[in-house]
Scaffold this motif. Structure first.
Motif, PDB file in Angstrom:
ATOM      1  N   HIS A   1       0.832  -1.206   0.000  1.00  0.00           N
ATOM      2  CA  HIS A   1       0.000   0.000   0.000  1.00  0.00           C
ATOM      3  C   HIS A   1       0.866   1.255   0.000  1.00  0.00           C
ATOM      4  CE1 HIS A   1      -3.817  -2.009   0.425  1.00  0.00           C
ATOM      5  NE2 HIS A   1      -4.445  -0.852   0.553  1.00  0.00           N
ATOM      6  N   ILE A   2       1.885   1.247   0.865  1.00  0.00           N
ATOM      7  CA  ILE A   2       2.727   2.453   0.959  1.00  0.00           C
ATOM      8  C   ILE A   2       3.477   2.661  -0.351  1.00  0.00           C
ATOM      9  CG2 ILE A   2       4.705   3.492   2.164  1.00  0.00           C
ATOM     10  CD1 ILE A   2       3.664   2.069   4.708  1.00  0.00           C
TER      11      ILE A   2
ATOM     12  N   LEU B   1       1.161   4.152  -2.627  1.00  0.00           N
ATOM     13  CA  LEU B   1       0.732   5.482  -2.178  1.00  0.00           C
ATOM     14  C   LEU B   1       1.769   6.562  -2.525  1.00  0.00           C
ATOM     15  CD1 LEU B   1      -1.716   6.541  -0.729  1.00  0.00           C
ATOM     16  CD2 LEU B   1      -0.585   6.135   1.449  1.00  0.00           C
TER      17      LEU B   1
ATOM     18  N   LEU C   1       0.922   9.918  -4.688  1.00  0.00           N
ATOM     19  CA  LEU C   1       0.933  11.262  -4.112  1.00  0.00           C
ATOM     20  C   LEU C   1       1.993  12.131  -4.805  1.00  0.00           C
ATOM     21  CD1 LEU C   1       0.310  10.473  -0.336  1.00  0.00           C
ATOM     22  CD2 LEU C   1      -1.311  11.355  -2.035  1.00  0.00           C
TER      23      LEU C   1
ATOM     24  N   GLY D   1      -5.239   8.815  -3.850  1.00  0.00           N
ATOM     25  CA  GLY D   1      -4.323   8.627  -2.718  1.00  0.00           C
ATOM     26  C   GLY D   1      -5.074   8.625  -1.395  1.00  0.00           C
TER      27      GLY D   1
ATOM     28  N   LEU E   1      -6.807   5.345  -0.981  1.00  0.00           N
ATOM     29  CA  LEU E   1      -5.853   4.280  -0.676  1.00  0.00           C
ATOM     30  C   LEU E   1      -5.372   4.391   0.777  1.00  0.00           C
ATOM     31  CD1 LEU E   1      -4.759   1.958  -2.355  1.00  0.00           C
ATOM     32  CD2 LEU E   1      -2.685   3.269  -2.751  1.00  0.00           C
ATOM     33  N   THR E   2      -5.300   5.637   1.273  1.00  0.00           N
ATOM     34  CA  THR E   2      -4.916   5.824   2.678  1.00  0.00           C
ATOM     35  C   THR E   2      -5.966   5.196   3.598  1.00  0.00           C
ATOM     36  OG1 THR E   2      -3.970   7.914   2.013  1.00  0.00           O
ATOM     37  CG2 THR E   2      -4.196   7.550   4.379  1.00  0.00           C
TER      38      THR E   2
ATOM     39  N   LEU F   1      -5.453   1.603   3.659  1.00  0.00           N
ATOM     40  CA  LEU F   1      -4.295   1.266   4.493  1.00  0.00           C
ATOM     41  C   LEU F   1      -4.691   1.253   5.968  1.00  0.00           C
ATOM     42  CD1 LEU F   1      -1.205   0.874   4.747  1.00  0.00           C
ATOM     43  CD2 LEU F   1      -0.959   3.346   4.747  1.00  0.00           C
TER      44      LEU F   1
END
Ligand code: C2E
Ligand code: CA
Ligand code: CA
Length: 608
Positions: free
Chosen positions: A16-17, A20, A24, A46, A49-50, A53
């Motif tokens: 995910h990170i 991300l 971003l 973004g 997706l956060t 997460l």
């Protein structure tokens, strides 16, 4: 989602990170230097997706965020394609391939990467290094997103499939998946000259549990019952290696089990005994201890049917027989049951036919005031002049009509036929005030439309509601559910009277009587018949019911009065009304007109 496909939680977080950061980064880049629409869309992607997460970190379902993410990503792609012109087509490749390869994660990932990167290589010569770098990163992300999309769709498809085949309450198979499994299994077993045994398992009187304790308790009993069945299957498979047993819940309290590879009937019997033993143990739910009986019907493939439908019908019929017999709890299908089913089917067709051809009509059983023997009312009884039903009276065909659902048509027919006759009688004798008592099947207590239908007919024929009394058998009210009482109250609100028919056979708790909005109790004729046996009259049920009726200020009718002694006895204890062959057999319509005309004329000329 990523966690669920087998990635560990830390790996899912890392992925995910990783996704991300470039999203971003790109977003900032586009917002500052290039296309602000793409920038805004990427920023929004973004954010979604956060959320996904955070959901993974908190161990909650991230599917909704992933769905939103896929939508945002697709929008971003569309904008990017537009912005990049022909080069944007690159991004579309992964999307198409993931659709094309039926959305499996692995295929989508592998093939869309291959397609996208081979296009990139083909373009390499004509592009500058910065554009190549930007495109590579964008395409990689697109591939990843689309593979995720493929996974999501695929997962939903399989979840839907499992849901469609599973019983929501117990988690075992449902009717649909069971039937298709059985249809595949039967020919296989026939080819191997072995048979399948289909067990139709039904909890006796389960409705009473639902009615008395509520559906939540009923559901828990069903879950426990399915667990016990699974336990029996486990015990059996450790004894008989290699024999498969399939289980399903068909509906309500009906379960089916199928034993495959059966060679002898004895194998089935020991299994059935085990089920009977397990299911008859008490169920404890929410501090309640509930006892339920079980009935099992058994049909064998080959002998008793060659398709799922036939086997199910026959096992069901055998179960019905086991339930009626009540003793040993199980019954194999046999030729007697076949014969009975055949007759039932004939009667069912006969009823349908009689309804279509107007072969039903009504007769009128007079009801008298006990002391004066004035006729104060009549009970309408259905008759049929169709040759197909000539051997069967209502006591035989009404229960069959109740089972096959034709009863609703019959009841409405009787109500309308009675109303029409009341209109005719009123024209002949405007002063006539007879009470018309109409039998209503217990099934109507679950029919939400019955109140409305009766209201409509009362209005259509301009009938005074208080001249109508509906008779409902007491047994149907023993398990007095709120639903039943609601429907009774609806009827009562129409202004009609209600009576409890065959009273005394259902063991209504006296206190329950206060809950039923009824006006009359009709003492069942079996109790009146017992009045002939001298000596125990003081303790007779007729006495008890009469006292009860007086206590609750209800009218009381004794049915089936066949002798003068019975009549005198009923007079002596203060029973209000009587009916029975001693006083009159049911009247035809013509006889009813004659007797009411006679009544009117004697009232007009009392000394003539
Ligand atoms: P029920 O409501 O208890 O009706 C009384 C039955 O007892 C009638 O039989 C009647 O003919 C019979 N009977 C009356 N007096 C005597 C007597 O003195 N001795 C004897 N042995 N029998 C007597 P029937 O008409 O055969 O009806 C049987 C049952 O079928 C009824 O029992 C009722 O449950 C049902 N039924 C009849 N007509 C209708 C109808 O129009 N609609 C519905 N839903 N059910 C009906
Ligand atoms: Ca009746
Ligand atoms: Ca009765």
């Amino acid at each position: 989602m990523i966690v669920k496909i087998g990635f560990s939680k830390p790996l899912a977080i890392i992925i995910h990170i990783m996704a991300l950061l470039p999203i971003l980064g790109y977003s900032a880049f586009h917002l500052l230097f290039e296309n602000s629409l793409i920038g805004a869309l990427l920023f929004f992607t973004g954010v979604v997706l956060t959320f996904s997460l955070v959901a993974i970190i908190k161990d909650i379902d991230n599917d909704p965020y992933l769905q939103a993410f896929v939508i945002c990503m697709t929008l971003t792609l569309a904008a990017t394609c537009y912005y990049l012109g022909i080069r944007g087509a690159l991004f579309v490749f992964p999307l198409l391939t993931s659709y094309f390869y039926s959305f499996t994660f692995g295929y989508a990932l592998a093939l869309s990467s291959l397609a996208a990167f081979s296009c990139m290589i083909a373009l390499l010569n004509s592009l500058d290094p910065v554009t190549v770098a930007r495109l590579s990163l964008g395409v990689s992300l697109t591939v990843f997103f689309n593979a995720s999309f493929a996974y999501l769709v695929n997962k939903q498809k399989s979840a839907l499939k499992v849901e469609a085949n599973t019983d929501y309450l117990t988690g075992i198979s449902n009717r649909q998946s069971f039937n298709s499994w059985l249809d595949e299994e039967i020919p296989k077993s026939l080819r191997k000259h072995r048979f399948l045994a289909l067990l139709y398992v039904d909890l006796n009187d389960f409705k009473r549990v639902n009615d008395n304790y509520g559906h939540a308790v009923g559901d828990k009993v069903l879950i426990q019952a399915s667990e016990r069945l699974l336990k029996c299957i486990q015990a059996n498979s450790s004894l008989n290696q290699g024999k498969e047993i399939k289980i399903a819940r068909l509906a309500g309290d009906e379960f089916t089990l199928v034993l495959t590879h059966v060679e002898k009937e004895e194998e089935i019997e020991s299994f059935v005994q085990n089920i009977l033993h397990e299911l008859s143990q008490s169920y404890s739910v929410e501090n309640l201890v509930i006892h339920i009986g079980v009935s099992i019907g058994i049909a064998l493939s080959g002998q008793h049917g060659n398709c799922a439908e036939e086997l199910l019908i026959n096992a069901d019929a055998a179960m019905y027989r086991a339930k009626k017999a009540g003793k040993k709890g199980y019954q194999f299908f046999n030729s007697d049951i076949y014969q009975e089913m055949f007759i039932s089917k004939e009667i069912e067709r006969g009823i349908q036919n009689a309804l279509n051809n107007n072969n039903f009509y009504i007769v009128f059983m007079p009801i008298y005031q006990t002391n004066t023997l004035d006729m104060v009312g009549v009970e309408t009884l259905i008759r049929c002049d169709s040759p197909r039903l000539k051997d069967y009276g209502p006591d035989k065909f009404i229960p069959i009509a109740e089972r096959c659902g034709l009863i609703y048509d019959i009841d409405l027919f009787v109500i309308e036929a009675t109303f029409k006759k009341i209109v005719e009688l009123k024209e002949l004798n405007p002063d006539m005030d007879l009470l018309f008592c109409i039998n209503l099947s217990a099934k109507e207590l679950q029919n939400k439309e019955i109140g409305e239908s009766i209201r409509y007919l009362l209005k259509k024929y301009n009938i005074t509601p208080s001249s109508i009394e509906f008779e409902i058998t007491e047994t149907s009210l023993v398990a007095s559910s709120e639903e039943n009482i609601n429907i009774l109250s609806q009827l009562k609100e129409l202004g009609v009277r209600l009576s409890l028919d065959d009273f005394g056979t259902g063991y209504t708790a006296f206190s329950q009587l206060a809950d039923f909005p009824v006006d009359t109790l009709k003492i069942d004729r079996s109790f009146v018949a017992k009045l002939n046996q001298q000596g125990n009259e003081k303790l007779s049920m007729v006495n008890v019911i009469t006292m009860l009726a007086n206590l609750y200020e209800l009218d009381i009718v004794a049915e089936g009065v066949e002798t003068e002694e019975q009549l005198n006895y009923l007079k002596a204890i203060g029973c209000h009304y009587v009916q029975g062959y001693y006083l009159s057999h049911p009247h035809t319509w013509d006889a009813l007109i004659t007797s009411t005309a006679a009544k009117i004329s004697t009232e007009a000329h009392p000394h003539s």
